[in-house]
Design an enzyme around this catalytic site. Sequence first.
Site, PDB file in Angstrom:
ATOM      1  N   ASP A   1     -83.177  28.665  23.241  1.00 29.07           N
ATOM      2  CA  ASP A   1     -82.872  29.311  24.424  1.00 29.07           C
ATOM      3  C   ASP A   1     -82.634  29.099  25.809  1.00 29.07           C
ATOM      4  O   ASP A   1     -82.641  27.510  25.759  1.00 29.07           O
ATOM      5  CB  ASP A   1     -84.452  29.752  23.788  1.00 29.07           C
ATOM      6  CG  ASP A   1     -84.883  31.024  25.224  1.00 29.07           C
ATOM      7  OD1 ASP A   1     -84.524  31.516  25.453  1.00 29.07           O
ATOM      8  OD2 ASP A   1     -86.195  31.081  24.848  1.00 29.07           O
TER       9      ASP A   1
HETATM   10  C1  NOJ Z   1     -85.330  33.262  27.692  1.00 30.59           C
HETATM   11  C2  NOJ Z   1     -86.188  34.716  26.403  1.00 30.59           C
HETATM   12  O1  NOJ Z   1     -87.361  33.159  25.787  1.00 30.59           O
HETATM   13  C3  NOJ Z   1     -85.056  34.674  25.202  1.00 30.59           C
HETATM   14  O2  NOJ Z   1     -85.955  36.130  24.586  1.00 30.59           O
HETATM   15  C4  NOJ Z   1     -83.846  35.262  25.881  1.00 30.59           C
HETATM   16  O3  NOJ Z   1     -82.940  35.747  24.482  1.00 30.59           O
HETATM   17  C5  NOJ Z   1     -83.023  34.907  26.561  1.00 30.59           C
HETATM   18  N1  NOJ Z   1     -83.580  34.049  27.778  1.00 30.59           N
HETATM   19  C6  NOJ Z   1     -82.024  35.112  27.267  1.00 30.59           C
HETATM   20  O4  NOJ Z   1     -81.680  35.970  28.455  1.00 30.59           O
END
Ligand code: NOJ
Length: 678
Positions: free
Chosen positions: A283
Amino acid sequence: MMKATLLFLLGLLLLNGAQASTSSEKKEQNERKIEELISKMTLQEKLGQMSQFDPGQLGRPEEAKQAIRDGKVGSILNLVGAREVNELQKVAVEESRLGIPLVIARDVIHGYRTIMPIPLGLTAGWNAELAEKAMAVAAEEAAAEGIHWTFAPMIDISRDPRWGRIAESSGEDTYLTSVMAKAMIKGFQGDDLSAPNTIAACAKHFVGYGAAEGGRDYNTTLIPEVQLRNDYLPPFQVAADAGVATFMSAFNDLNGVPASGNEFTLKQILRKEWNYNGMVVSDWASITEMIAHGFAANSKEAAEKALKAGIDMEMATSTYVDHVQALLDEGTIDLATIDEYVANILRLKLDLGLFDKPYTDESAAAKSILSEKNLQIAKEAASESFVLLQNKNELLPLSNDLSSVAVIGPLADAPHDQMGTWVFDGKKENTITPLTALKEMLGADQVNFARGLKISRTKTTEGFAEAVEAAKKSDVVLLFLGEESILSGEAHSLANLNLQGAQSELLEAVAETGKPVVLVIMAGRQLTIQKELAKADAVLYAWHPGTMGGPALADMLFGKTTPSGKLPVTFPKTVGQIPIYYNHKNTGRPADYQQWTDINKIPAEATQHSLGNTSHYLDAGFEPLFPFGFGLSYTTFEYSDLKLSSKTMGKDGAIEVSVNLKNTGKFEGAEVVQLYIR
Ligand code: NOJ
């Protein structure tokens, strides 16, 4: 009811086991291509493939192009537009040394431009086939804009409505989430990832993120292995088995080990036990965040831990680029590991057909975005997501003979908010609100509109007089309350789940007119609405219903459709009951009404054990406001002739259950048949 395990859903759930199949010949060809490319790649090019950046991180356009030309970028997230994507893709394919295409990613969570209900709402439809169709729309529109890969579905078991990300989930149940996961993956990926209208999906967040302590986002999680395996992991295993192209590691620490450096979950479970051979992305910055977790001393150690756990691609930070050379020199990791991770990334690109067809057809968007077909599916999905919670005196559906209706409330005409959280590309200009739809349906003259409150958090009551006026001159009040989209989603946890601002007071004020009140709630989570139930006649829970929420609601309020949605989460009476979910264990002292005294009826100086000793709250009892699976209809159903194929489990571990279902009411309707065992 609270102590059962949901076994099986019949009726609306249709599962389709077909999966994307690549012929073995094609697979072999791809593997040869991967080997050949890796043999030619420099370490910098390999690390480039393992890096994903936002355009904003790549500097000015010329700098971004140079980084791509130099093979320093394998993937970009948050770049949209076929022309924009093609422009950078051209640099990757035609100007970089090895011509490896970029893979473009985006959070297309519940629709691209045609916004579907939030995933929690979509799940309330308990209709896997429809969820698949809805995500196929999202994929088609996103693909037309150059996107190859979405970070969805989010399949974290979510049992805490304080957690803003419950909106993005399929709720509290492992089985229902698993069914939805499979359907949504199929919707995004179709049967062929290389088709022009499909995109790669991503099972996220691996794993345990939904158990954030206290419902506060990013918070620590403690999940015993038995619960992890019973409740949190199964949807991910279903996703892996369904051929989801990618996995995302989560932000949270799980039992003391951050999910992005967790060898037990990422290596032992995902790779070894499940044999998952897709690609794993971290993430956003979750690798460097292992420093703040206290799990890595610095970014070099963070890189080492992420690599050892098996993260193929690093999102938004550059610990791999910065430290892999040193880690290799020291012998902390070996080149074979790097090559394996690069292979996983190249395989995704090959499966997506990016080597053969790297460019997006720039005329595709015009044909698919917000097409009639897509809007129709969005309307259907919204309609099936609505859950009828209360319908005193069968107020709903409303009669077409009403001479006028009052449309009141901050969510009656809130085109931005009704789209819900995670809407990067949806536009409020394309949203149809209840006010617009009702005016269209009934004629503008029949509708007396007053917002009452500017937004859901407004505390001043200066708009009440106008709202009361509108109520007085109408036959019925349609009151649209809830929460703005910004109050749910990532990092948007709440400690209080009552209606915000002066919304409750607005309900009271219009109810005092004596006019029948239909309360429609649009929200990203289950709110604590016990007080409001007493004031309203009918209550329809609409979640954040997306682009077509307005027309879908207008149709349902006036009986053109019948509610069939069922709650995918338990509704607490009060925040203090959380966590409250249907398949909680019994305890040795299950609660019952014989041994519970309402706090207001406890005699003064009562002795310690005079109230009984069972598992309950003195002030909130032990039942939820509404249980998981709850949802009323305009019509009635009769269940009869329940049959079991056998009273004991056969060798195959199966018992067939059948039931006759009859619509005995006045309306056409659909029913979700739910079977619970324990
Ligand atoms: C953080 C989030 O937790 C995740 O779900 C998301 O896909 C990513 N950022 C990318 O934007």
